[in-house]
Design an enzyme around this catalytic site. Structure first.
Site, PDB file in Angstrom:
ATOM      1  CG  ASP A 131      -1.926   1.070   1.266  1.00  0.00           C
ATOM      2  OD1 ASP A 131      -2.742   1.122   0.339  1.00  0.00           O
ATOM      3  OD2 ASP A 131      -1.921   1.871   2.225  1.00  0.00           O
ATOM      4  CD  GLU A 145      16.822 -14.429   3.129  1.00  0.00           C
ATOM      5  OE1 GLU A 145      16.251 -15.104   4.021  1.00  0.00           O
ATOM      6  OE2 GLU A 145      17.431 -13.375   3.371  1.00  0.00           O
TER       7      GLU A 145
END
Length: 581
Positions: free
Chosen positions: A226, A275
Site C-alpha cells: 500500500d 530467500e
C-alpha cells in the site's frame, strides 16, 4: 500489415519467453478480494476469512492464478483496515490466525496462490508504537518512529508545513498534552487515525522485514504494498509547491511522494522474498507496489530487477475508452516495463476507484482521469452502455502481455452502488471532505452470490455492512453460471483462452489496416521454448468507433465480448479475439 513492434530486444523484456517456463507472476491473473465484502460466514454483515475460504472454488472455476486479500489485520477500521494496529494478528471481525492458515492451505490445494496487503506507510493510532510515542513525549526515541514536529507561528499554532491529507484537510494533527495544553503535531497523509511511519528510523525497516518473514513463514506467496511511493519523505519536510494544486497526481516534485530513498527499502525486501524461493521451483514470492507515480519512466524504476516484481498500471486504468489514447497507453506501458526487463500489469477496477462497468457508462473525454465516488444526486451512468464497454475493455486487457488484476465482482459485471444514501457512507473521505466527496463505498458493496437468498447469498442472515443494490440479484453467479453470453462465462472463456494461447507471455504487434477508431493488434507466444515467437497468431480487434468494423476474410472467432452483426462485422463497443483459418 504490422506496424509498431512493442517488444524490445534486450532478452528479458515483457513478452519475451526463454527456453524455460517464465516465473508464474510474469503472466499471472490475480484476483482482488476485499474481505469485508466477499462472503460472510458468521452472518454479522461483515465479510470474513472463513467466508472467503468457502467461496474459493469460484476462483478455481474462474481460472485465476492468485488471490490478493485487502487487509484483515487487527484494526479499529477507521479506514476499512488500512489503519493497522497489529500486523501479526487477524482482526476478530474477520476471524483468527487459524482461519488465515486454513485459507492459505485451501487456496494452495486449489492451485491458487495467496498475496496479502502490507501497509508500511502508516499504522493505526491504536498501534502499540504510536501509543508509546504519545506516552513518551517530545524528543523521545518512541516518537522518532513517526513524524512528530513542533508547529509554526505563535505558540506553534500552525502545522509544520503545508502538506495536505489525501482524504481532505491538512496532513497534520495537533496533540493535547496531559496537562491540557497544545502539544506537538504528527503527520498523517491519510486519515488522522493513520500516523505516518518515519522510515529514516532503522527500527521501522527492521520491523517490516520481520513482518514480511512472519507471513512468508505462514505460507503466503507475496505482498501488495500500500502507498508504495510514499514511505520516504524529502529531507526536512519542506513545503510542497503551491502551484501544483491538490489533490494532484503524485510526482517527484512533491516532497511526500516518490522520493529516491524508497528504492533502497525495496531492494532489501526483494532479497528477503527471494530467500524463500531458492530451494523450490516456481515458488517465487512477489512484491507488487501500489505506486501512483508519473511519468512512466519513474514508475518503471520500482520494477528494476532487484526491486519490486510489479506495480499497478494506474495510467491504463484511468485512460478513457478512446482508441488513440488506449493505443498510446498500451504502447507506452509495454515499452517502459520492457526497458527494465519487467512484465507490465493491467487493471481496470479496484477498491479505490469507481468500477469500470460504471465509469465507462459516461461520455468518454480525452485525458487521464478518474471519477470520484458517485452519489444519488450526481448524473447517473448509462448502465447498459457501461457494461457493454466494460466487457470489451476487459477483452482487450486480458489479451495484453504481462499480468492482469481483477477486482471482486467484475466478472459478474457489477456496477458501482451509485444510489447509496448519505447516512450509509463509511469511507473517511466523506467526512474529511465535509461531505463534498462521496468516497469509495460504491465499489465496496458486498458481492452477490445467489439471487434469491438473504443478502443475495453474502450470508444467511440478510445483514450487510453496506446496502446492496437490487440490480445485484440478477448478476449473482447462480444466474450467470452456464448461461451463454453472460459476463461470468465471458471471463471464464477469456481466462481459459489466455492460458491456452499463452497471451501473457506473447509479443504484441499493432496492425495498421483498420480505422483510427479501432484497436487492432496481434499476439504470438513462444510455444516451442526457443526464445522466439513461434506459436499461432491470435488477433484482437476492438471497435471503439461509431460504425461496424469488418473482420478480415478467413477470421475464426475465438471469443467476443458481445454479439457480432449478421454479416460478421464487429459493432461499436465490442472486442473480439480471432485467428485465421
Amino acid at each position: 500489415m504490422v506496424s509498431d513492434q512493442v517488444q524490445q530486444d534486450n532478452g528479458v523484456a515483457t513478452g519475451d519467453v526463454g527456453p524455460e517456463t517464465p516465473p508464474w507472476w510474469r503472466d499471472a491473473v490475480i484476483y482482488q478480494i476485499y474481505p469485508r465484502s466477499w462472503a460472510d460466514a458468521d452472518g454479522d454483515g461483515l465479510g470474513d476469512l472463513p467466508g472467503i475460504t468457502r467461496r474459493l472454488e469460484h476462483l478455481r472455476d474462474l481460472g485465476v492464478d492468485a488471490v490478493w486479500l485487502s487487509p484483515f489485520y487487527v484494526s479499529p477500521q477507521h479506514d476499512a483496515g488500512y489503519d493497522v494496529a497489529d500486523y501479526r494478528q487477524v482482526d476478530p471481525r474477520f476471524g483468527e490466525l487459524a482461519d488465515a492458515d486454513a485459507l492459505v492451505a485451501r487456496a494452495h490445494e486449489l492451485g491458487i496462490r495467496v498475496i496479502i496487503d502490507l501497509v508500511p506507510n502508516h499504522s493505526s493510532w491504536d498501534h502499540v508504537w504510536f501509543q508509546e510515542a504519545l506516552a513518551a513525549g517530545p524528543g523521545s526515541p518512541e516518537r522518532d518512529r513517526y513524524y512528530f514536529r513542533d508547529g509554526q507561528g505563535p505558540g506553534g499554532g500552525q502545522p509544520p508545513n503545508n502538506w495536505p491529507s489525501t482524504f481532505g484537510g491538512p496532513a497534520w494533527e495537533r496533540l493535547e498534552d496531559a496537562d491540557g495544553t497544545p502539544g506537538q503535531w504528527y503527520l498523517h497523509l491519510f486519515d488522522r487515525s493513520q500516523p505516518d511511519f518515519n522510515w529514516d528510523n532503522p527500527e521501522v525497516g527492521d520491523e517490516f522485514v520481520a513482518v514480511i518473514r512472519y507471513w512468508l513463514d505462514r505460507g503466503v506467496d507475496g505482498f501488495r504494498i500500500d502507498v508504495a511511493h510514499g514511505l520516504v519523505k524529502a529531507d526536512g519536510l519542506p513545503d510542497a509547491p503551491k502551484d501544483l494544486g491538490f489533490p494532484a497526481t503524485p510526482t517527484h516534485d512533491m516532497p511526500m511522494w516518490d522520493q529516491d530513498g524508497v528504492h533502497e527499502i525495496y531492494r532489501r525486501w526483494r532479497k528477503v522474498v527471494e530467500e524463500y524461493a531458492v530451494a523450490q521451483a516456481d515458488a517465487d514470492r512477489i512484491l507488487c507496489g501500489e505506486a501512483w507515480v508519473t511519468p512512466v519512466d519513474r514508475l518503471a524504476r520500482y520494477i528494476r530487477p532487484d526491486e519490486l516484481h510489479q506495480t499497478f498500471n494506474f495510467d491504463y486504468l484511468m485512460t478513457p475508452w478512446i482508441a488513440s489514447e488506449q493505443r498510446n497507453v498500451i504502447t507506452t506501458s509495454l515499452g517502459a516495463a520492457a526497458a527494465v526487463g519487467a512484465p507490465q500489469t493491467w487493471v481496470l477496477s479496484n477498491h479505490d476507484v469507481v468500477r469500470h462497468a460504471t465509469r465507462l457508462g459516461y461520455e468518454q473525454l480525452p485525458g487521464r482521469r478518474n471519477i470520484d465516488g458517485i452519489g444519488p444526486d450526481d448524473p447517473q451512468p448509462d448502465v447498459e452502455l457501461g457494461l457493454r464497454r466494460a466487457r470489451a475493455a476487459t477483452t482487450v486487457m486480458l489479451a495484453l502481455p504481462g499480468s492482469a488484476y481483477l477486482y471482486q465482482g467484475e466478472e459478474l459485471g457489477l456496477p458501482d452502488a451509485t444510489l447509496l444514501p448519505d447516512d450509509a457512507r463509511q469511507d473517511p473521505t466523506w467526512e474529511r471532505s465535509s461531505h463534498q466527496k462521496n468516497g469509495r463505498d460504491g465499489c465496496r458493496v458486498p458481492v452477490p452470490w445467489e439471487a434469491d437468498a438473504p443478502a443475495y447469498g453474502f450470508n444467511d442472515t440478510g445483514r450487510s455492512w453496506l446496502p446492496q443494490p437490487e440490480r445485484y440479484g440478477a448478476l449473482a453467479p447462480d444466474r450467470q453460471r452456464g448461461v451463454q453470453g453472460s459476463t461470468l462465462e465471458l471471463y471464464r472463456s477469456l481466462l481459459r483462452l489466455r492460458r491456452e494461447h499463452r497471451l501473457g507471455v506473447s509479443e504484441l504487434h499493432w496492425t495498421s489496416d483498420v480505422s483510427g477508431d479501432v484497436l487492432a493488434f496481434e499476439l504470438r507466444a513462444d510455444t516451442a521454448g526457443g526464445g522466439e515467437a513461434s506459436g499461432p497468431v491470435v488477433r484482437v480487434l476492438a471497435n471503439l468507433g461509431p460504425v461496424p468494423s469488418p473482420l478480415p476474410a478467413g477470421a475464426r472467432v475465438l471469443v467476443s465480448s458481445g454479439a457480432l452483426d449478421e454479416d460478421g462485422s464487429v459493432p461499436t463497443d465490442v472486442a473480439v479475439w480471432f485467428t485465421h483459418e
